[in-house]
Design a protein around this motif. Structure first.
Motif, mmCIF file in Angstrom:
data_model
loop_
_atom_site.group_PDB
_atom_site.id
_atom_site.type_symbol
_atom_site.label_atom_id
_atom_site.label_comp_id
_atom_site.label_asym_id
_atom_site.label_seq_id
_atom_site.Cartn_x
_atom_site.Cartn_y
_atom_site.Cartn_z
ATOM 1 N N UNK A 148 54.495 121.461 43.321
ATOM 2 C CA UNK A 148 53.054 121.555 43.071
ATOM 3 C C UNK A 148 52.662 123.000 42.768
ATOM 4 N N UNK A 149 53.231 123.947 43.517
ATOM 5 C CA UNK A 149 52.954 125.359 43.250
ATOM 6 C C UNK A 149 53.379 125.745 41.841
ATOM 7 N N UNK A 150 54.533 125.257 41.406
ATOM 8 C CA UNK A 150 54.999 125.539 40.044
ATOM 9 C C UNK A 150 54.047 124.970 39.003
ATOM 10 N N UNK A 151 53.537 123.775 39.250
ATOM 11 C CA UNK A 151 52.563 123.166 38.335
ATOM 12 C C UNK A 151 51.304 124.021 38.239
ATOM 13 N N UNK A 152 50.853 124.524 39.376
ATOM 14 C CA UNK A 152 49.642 125.351 39.386
ATOM 15 C C UNK A 152 49.870 126.685 38.674
ATOM 16 N N UNK A 153 51.032 127.275 38.899
ATOM 17 C CA UNK A 153 51.320 128.567 38.272
ATOM 18 C C UNK A 153 51.388 128.465 36.753
ATOM 19 N N UNK A 154 51.761 127.301 36.256
ATOM 20 C CA UNK A 154 51.823 127.077 34.806
ATOM 21 C C UNK A 154 50.533 126.452 34.251
ATOM 22 N N UNK A 155 49.530 126.313 35.119
ATOM 23 C CA UNK A 155 48.250 125.698 34.743
ATOM 24 C C UNK A 155 48.405 124.250 34.260
ATOM 25 N N UNK A 156 49.366 123.527 34.859
ATOM 26 C CA UNK A 156 49.589 122.123 34.531
ATOM 27 C C UNK A 156 48.944 121.169 35.548
ATOM 28 N N UNK A 157 48.643 121.685 36.727
ATOM 29 C CA UNK A 157 48.263 120.829 37.858
ATOM 30 C C UNK A 157 47.080 119.935 37.529
ATOM 31 N N UNK A 158 46.069 120.472 36.872
ATOM 32 C CA UNK A 158 44.853 119.700 36.603
ATOM 33 C C UNK A 158 45.023 118.698 35.467
ATOM 34 N N UNK A 162 49.278 107.964 44.400
ATOM 35 C CA UNK A 162 49.150 108.398 43.004
ATOM 36 C C UNK A 162 47.992 109.379 42.911
ATOM 37 N N UNK A 163 48.306 110.578 42.461
ATOM 38 C CA UNK A 163 47.330 111.664 42.311
ATOM 39 C C UNK A 163 47.155 111.961 40.829
ATOM 40 N N UNK A 164 45.925 112.023 40.377
ATOM 41 C CA UNK A 164 45.613 112.367 38.991
ATOM 42 C C UNK A 164 44.810 113.659 39.005
ATOM 43 N N UNK A 165 45.417 114.751 38.537
ATOM 44 C CA UNK A 165 44.753 116.052 38.576
ATOM 45 C C UNK A 165 43.475 116.107 37.778
ATOM 46 N N UNK A 166 43.284 115.196 36.834
ATOM 47 C CA UNK A 166 42.079 115.187 35.998
ATOM 48 C C UNK A 166 40.912 114.497 36.696
ATOM 49 N N UNK A 167 41.217 113.645 37.682
ATOM 50 C CA UNK A 167 40.177 112.869 38.375
ATOM 51 C C UNK A 167 40.501 112.855 39.861
ATOM 52 N N UNK A 168 40.332 113.972 40.510
ATOM 53 C CA UNK A 168 40.715 114.085 41.909
ATOM 54 C C UNK A 168 39.674 113.423 42.800
ATOM 55 N N UNK A 169 40.136 112.443 43.547
ATOM 56 C CA UNK A 169 39.266 111.737 44.488
ATOM 57 C C UNK A 169 40.145 111.087 45.538
#
Length: 451
Positions: free
Chosen positions: A269-279, A315-322
């Protein structure tokens, strides 16, 4: 005019590609539903997984259709019941791979990677078609010797591969990466150290007393028919759980293995955030089957009880976090259709599963009330069975033993009573037998013959 149309077409394709989320799939071995913090375990520390659940969708009734590693993983890959894909070991039928979800993701334009455990073989040409990167990482041993002479746990090695893959990606093309852990499977050949854990979790649970299983009363085991008492459930129980000392040692290390996976997930998850992919990333977390872990006096999985079939699914969707919890029955065979749906691809008609995306997004759709459960192997001490798990009733037939179970989850949620011979359940039993045949027979020939 034709150049304008071409420009609009190319622009449309570019927008479509940008809208497709990245997908990261975590598949754990031998972890049942209630062995996470977010699903109520009183001691386990899984903060990173819990955060995904807090900001995503937790399926409270997620199950596998066959509770054993190799078949469940083949079912996830193909989207099919065992009765249909027919995989019992070795190589999966190539025609079943043709409609697998990785093939669909490649058609959708994804860069794809697979790291970790397989427990099946596929045609080499098909493997290359499905995955841009494919690295198998097994156990035996869990700790691998590195070039510098140090040892590293397979959980961390798999996470390293995934992070390296993520770091090579760009926002111009969506990617899919599958992390397939061998943990929390036991190292069966090591009777003293069944659950080798990664160093990241070595400091956890040291001074804690592990709670006994809810269904630890020996009378529960003794109420089982002889073929269950004399099965591999009992053999492996004696390896791991049958004394207080064994139980405390092995359960503490089992939890460390699970927390090690949580730590690895946090790194990804940290790697995703560092590459701006998480969202713009969909993250899926689940297990290939449940695990008795001493409940009912059993070890392993395989059979029809909830501890064996029920698994965590987030299931987590970074575009629609809820944060939400859903009670509908979700299956491992739904996962491929779900990931394809997020990629904008239809579910192949050959799949038995359905996309979970409409449920997650709040659409009103007709949904299953039951599913087929089955297990078949040639192992002499694991009983074969087939049955129907309904929202209320569980029916399991063990034809080779001439034995049936019928459970009423409303009256007996722990499945301590067998109502198969209760006259009050005569009509329910007939109905469940009928539903089994109606569900299973169209999928293919039975593996199991009557006694």
């Amino acid at each position: 005019m034709k150049y304008l149309l071409l420009l609009l077409s190319l622009t449309s394709l570019a927008v479509s590609a940008a809208d497709k989320p990245n997908i990261v799939f975590f598949l754990v071995d031998d972890q049942r539903y209630d062995f996470l913090g977010c699903t109520g375990h009183p001691m386990i520390q899984t903060p990173n997984i819990d955060k995904l659940a807090d900001n995503g969708t937790l399926f409270e009734n997620a199950f596998v259709t066959t509770a054993t590693c190799w078949v469940s993983r083949a079912s996830i890959l193909t989207g099919m019941y065992m009765r249909k894909h027919r995989f019992t070991g070795g190589k999966i039928d190539p025609k079943r791979i043709d409609t697998s979800y990785p093939m669909g993701l490649k058609k959708a334009g994804y860069q794809t990677a697979y790291f970790g455990k397989t427990h099946f073989k596929v045609d080499k040409n098909q493997q290359k078609m499905m995955f841009d990167e494919f690295i198998q990482v097994g156990r035996r041993p869990f700790h691998k010797k590195m070039p510098d002479g140090s040892l590293k746990h397979e959980t961390d090695i798999i996470a390293d591969h995934a992070i390296n893959f993520i770091n090579k990606q760009s926002s111009e093309k969506p990617f899919f990466v599958s992390l397939n852990f061998n943990a929390t499977h036991a190292e069966d050949g090591d009777k003293k150290n069944h659950f080798p854990y990664p160093e990241s979790a070595a400091h956890l649970y040291t001074d804690m007393t592990m709670p006994l299983p809810k269904l630890h009363d020996r009378k529960i085991f003794e109420s089982q028919p002889d073929f269950m008492q004399n099965s591999m459930h009992n053999d492996r129980y004696k390896w791991r759980w049958d004394t207080p000392e064994k139980y405390q040692h092995n359960m503490r290390n089992y939890l460390r293995m699970a927390s090690g996976i949580d730590f690895a997930l946090g790194r990804v998850v940290t790697a995703l955030k560092e590459k701006n992919f998480y969202d713009n990333t969909v993250i899926v977390y689940t297990a290939d089957n449940g695990y008795y872990a001493g409940d009912r006096g059993f070890a392993g999985k395989w059979t029809h009880y909830e501890q064996s079939l029920r698994v965590p699914l987030i299931l987590f969707d970074g575009r629609h976090q809820k944060g939400q919890k859903l009670s509908q029955i979700a299956l491992n065979i739904d996962l491929g259709a779900t990931m394809l749906d997020y990629a904008g691809m239809p579910t192949p008609k050959e799949h038995n599963g359905s996309s979970l995306k409409p449920l997650i997004e709040g659409e009103k759709v007709e949904w299953r009330k039951e599913f087929l459960g089955e297990f078949y192997s040639r192992h002499k001490t694991i009983p074969n069975w087939e049955g129907i798990r309904h929202e209320r009733y569980v029916y399991a037939s063990y034809p080779e033993e001439g034995y049936e179970f019928l459970h009423d989850l409303q009256k007996d949620p722990d499945q301590l009573k067998n109502f198969a011979k209760n006259p009050e359940y005569k009509e329910i039993l007939k109905k469940m037998r009928k539903r089994l045949r109606e569900t299973a027979d169209p999928l293919g020939n039975p593996f199991i013959t009557k006694k």
